[in-house]
Scaffold this active site. Structure first.
Site, mmCIF file in Angstrom:
data_model
loop_
_atom_site.group_PDB
_atom_site.id
_atom_site.type_symbol
_atom_site.label_atom_id
_atom_site.label_comp_id
_atom_site.label_asym_id
_atom_site.label_seq_id
_atom_site.Cartn_x
_atom_site.Cartn_y
_atom_site.Cartn_z
ATOM 1 N N HIS A 121 14.541 -99.281 69.062
ATOM 2 C CA HIS A 121 15.846 -99.945 68.945
ATOM 3 C C HIS A 121 16.619 -99.409 67.732
ATOM 4 O O HIS A 121 17.763 -98.954 67.853
ATOM 5 C CB HIS A 121 15.625 -101.453 68.820
ATOM 6 N N GLU A 122 15.968 -99.448 66.570
ATOM 7 C CA GLU A 122 16.655 -98.986 65.351
ATOM 8 C C GLU A 122 16.944 -97.488 65.423
ATOM 9 O O GLU A 122 17.934 -97.005 64.876
ATOM 10 C CB GLU A 122 15.826 -99.313 64.108
ATOM 11 N N HIS A 127 20.325 -96.876 66.874
ATOM 12 C CA HIS A 127 21.374 -96.990 65.853
ATOM 13 C C HIS A 127 21.428 -95.722 64.993
ATOM 14 O O HIS A 127 22.498 -95.219 64.654
ATOM 15 C CB HIS A 127 21.092 -98.191 64.940
ATOM 16 N N GLU A 172 25.350 -101.383 69.317
ATOM 17 C CA GLU A 172 24.288 -102.113 69.996
ATOM 18 C C GLU A 172 23.989 -101.465 71.357
ATOM 19 O O GLU A 172 22.854 -101.521 71.833
ATOM 20 C CB GLU A 172 24.744 -103.564 70.138
#
Lengths: 504, 504
Positions: free
Chosen positions: A269-270, A273, A299
């Protein structure tokens, strides 16, 4: 008025660079505080952050900056500027107008209020005592309403808040997309809950060696294309990503001994980003355009990599063997079982622990409540009942207390009204982009199955990452997919995926 | 002139707090760059450091600050201030006058010159090509002479430089103490070299597990009294200590696989610096007095803990067992052998690798050369010959090339003339303080032998650490030992220690 364009432009660009440098310095200070700064240094560090923030605010709101903006906004000058400078002028004007409209004293009061409120929220959450937090929330709502008055209400008052996190988005638009979403997802979630084919997740609950987890996180980051010469991976209680510059993008994760998937999907997830921040165009670097264009688009990238890629069958067909090797004897199950176990859907009370389907219902609830607060005057006192009623309606469950209900999120204690929709916007953007990706890169799932992920990163760099803040969210999604935001893509994606997994 | 004392004092203290906050923020940025910031972020980070440094300089040299100082310096006001504020006024005046005397343009040229020079020095050191570096060194000397002209020469021109690192120290004083030192240490080093009782160090050269080294470093830090809630230990290529605030003091070390003593003594050394910064009085916190009073006093603390305590026989009588346990089978020698092996004295070419005795000769050579440059007009062209001649005279060896001779240190490329004496001052202060410590805490070596080190830390806190910059180095050493700086203490300490070890 006659101005020396080159001179003004140079002063303006220099100021932008200074603002960006302060953002970088503050970013390092925050990162450091969250990744292991010694406890006893907190007071002094907070003071330093305050001093630097004040100076950054002064740079952003200086009269000189206002004059340079006015000079550069003259059509005969603006039209001669390159696209980066034009966009810098309009973006800076937006921030400038918003900042100068708030009297410094009011701003200071608000900063103190929200920093106090956060610690009262923490206590209230621990004890489940909403009443002790309610007066703070009331005050924060009052201040936010004052800000809306000063900034001026857009189409609705709540729109003014939404625009801070997702430029251009409106209540009308969100009513449309969230309405479409809710209508389809509520029955889908119910059908899944009723399915006799529930995945077995028992094997996930074992003691997983932390060093092996770390090793796998690093391995997957390399596979996806995270540049370790332009970033690093650390640990923190609450995982986050921070882009200090394109050459220094940092992510954190949290390794749980009894859950091998938490750090794994958190890291992916990170990383989403981080890929965004690492791959912004060279000519935007050192400017305030060198960051993601909105929370929603940001997101979309974390959720695309975490869910669309990271929770896909081809991904685990390729990587499950690597995971098994690191945990000998612990994951002796067919890859299909692992795939299904990491895609369990179930109604739950806590947003941050929710699956990729019901997550959206958690967001819609918050969106509807925020809208009621700012457009209909609903007060803090009414929120717990409203919250519980909506959880029952959309998810079929009612919180047994406010700690796992209306008190669960930090956002409102910090005044971040209007932020929540970004999460679901991210899911919708991701699904819509995926549909285009599958058309433009027809062998994409074959590539994932072979562990060739870089073409996907390159496609996203070409379509999204490189532009930083040079394009608005609406411009991006339309340019990429040929259409404005449409919730149907997410509905289709979720229906296809979960009808298969739950054999509906 | 009528001024509102309270108001001016408040503005003054606020500015001091801001300056301190910028120092803390810059400290974090530097620490971060040296402990693992990603390579590709260097350019952007350097820019951020530049922006913050400029603002810090502006805060330090503002006309408003000059006016507040003038107001507070009026005797009828100054005399009513507390000791902290009085000292803040005099210290700030000193920095202010020094900073405002340098025209910003000259300062900027110098900053660019020295930052360029450092990379040319690096190249020159790699190839041993002094000629390529000489023009830069010439220019740096020229600029430094300009600064001396602007600041005004003290007793001698070189004194102006010395005062920056060791307030109040003079060439006359250093001639006296270094003269006394050289006279005794040169024959002592020669006698040691001629001794037939040379320690065996072969067992130190093995492969020592890094994790075990780390564990022992942490253990020793706890034993000495490093507060891990107010600091942390990390790794870096060049070990250092940095005091961001009393609640956040960070040290680094470097673990060498084939040398168990390098990280060990390095850690203890940096811990000495850290204890100083962690134990400054509460009422100095957040002010510019909240740091060590001089480089020499700082160095006295790192060297006291590293050498006087850390290389003592009682220390290893207590801790050698712990070290042996961590490296099973690798250190099966009597503790006396280990003690002697870690106290080898031998003339060598490289300062940073020198033992605690000959180290002082390396410093005296540099001191004498710097004095010749600024007081006698010796030029960069003359330095290599001068260097080699002095190494032959004091240490009995001649560098085979300039890389291991005049080019070995980074200091001159950064313009840090006047800094070197601090190292030997530290050794002398430490020995002189030790003599008082042994009188006031008669069982001190018994305590060390039992691993009870905290009474020593408490004694130093009482005598040195708490005062930060509130006392000058001369005030401190006289108050503690009843005498001004006297090199005989160091001579006595070294003679006693090494006559024993080398059976002279």
């Amino acid at each position: 008025m006659s101005v020396n364009k080159e001179e003004v432009l140079q002063l303006f660009r220099e100021r932008i660079g200074q603002i960006k440098s302060y953002e970088e310095a503050l970013g390092v200070l925050f990162w450091d505080m969250r990744t292991g700064a010694p406890r006893k240094g907190t007071e002094s560090r907070s003071k330093a952050i305050g001093v630097l923030s004040s100076q950054a605010f002064a740079l952003q709101t200086g009269e000189d900056l206002g004059q340079w903006l006015t000079a550069l906004e003259q059509p005969e000058i603006l039209n001669t500027l390159g696209e980066v400078d034009q966009r810098l002028v309009t973006e800076t004007r937006k921030d400038y107008d918003r900042s100068v409209k708030i009297p410094p004293k009011l701003h200071e009061e608000y900063v103190i209020l929200t920093s106090e409120a956060e610690s009262f929220w923490e206590q209230a959450k621990e004890t489940g005592d909403y009443a002790s937090f309610q007066p703070y929330l009331d005050k924060i709502i009052t201040y936010t309403n004052k800000f809306i008055d000063l900034w001026g209400a857009k189409e609705t008052r709540y729109d003014t808040l939404l625009d801070m996190y997702e430029p251009g988005i409106t209540t009308a638009e969100l009513d449309r997309v969230f309405g479409g979403l809710r209508e389809k997802l509520v029955p889908l979630a119910a059908a899944i809950a009723a399915s006799p084919h529930q995945p077995d997740t028992s094997f996930l609950k074992q003691n997983y060696d932390k060093d092996a987890q770390k090793k796998f996180s690093k391995f997957i980051l390399e596979q996806i294309g995270f540049d370790f010469e332009a970033g690093r991976l650390d640990e923190s209680v609450h995982p986050f990503a921070t882009g200090l510059s394109t050459g220094d993008v940092r992510i954190t994760t949290r390794y749980l001994a009894d859950d091998v998937t938490s750090a794994l999907f958190g890291t992916i997830h990170e990383c989403g980003h981080a890929l965004y921040e690492q791959n912004i165009r060279e000519d935007l670097r050192g400017t305030t355009l060198c960051t993601g264009t909105s929370m929603g688009i940001h997101e979309s990238q974390s959720r695309f990599w975490e869910n669309v890629i990271g929770r896909s069958r081809p991904f685990w067909n390729r990587y499950f063997g690597n995971l098994q090797e690191l945990f000998p004897g612990q994951l002796d199950v067919p890859v299909e079982d692992f795939y299904r176990a990491t895609n369990v859907v179930a109604p739950s009370l806590i947003r941050i622990e929710a699956d990729e389907l019901t997550y959206n219902l958690h967001i819609i609830i918050r969106y509807e409540i925020e809208k009621l607060i700012f457009n209909e005057g609903v007060t803090a006192a009414e929120l717990p009942a409203l919250w519980n009623q909506k959880y029952q309606e959309y998810l079929g469950i009612t919180p047994e207390n406010d700690a796992v209900g209306v008190l669960q999120d930090v956002h409102w204690s910090g005044g971040a009204f209007g932020y929540f929709p970004s999460y679901s916007l991210g899911n919708m953007y991701a699904a819509q982009m995926t549909e285009t990706l599958e058309r433009e890169l027809p062998n994409v799932w074959e590539l994932v199955g072979k562990g060739e992920l870089h073409p996907i990163k390159d496609w996203l760099t070409d379509k999204v990452y490189q532009y930083g803040k040079l394009r608005t969210p609406a411009e991006l999604i339309t340019a990429i997919t040929g259409k404005p935001l449409d919730p149907q893509y997410l509905v289709d994606y979720l229906e296809r995926k979960y009808k298969d997994i739950y054999k509906l």
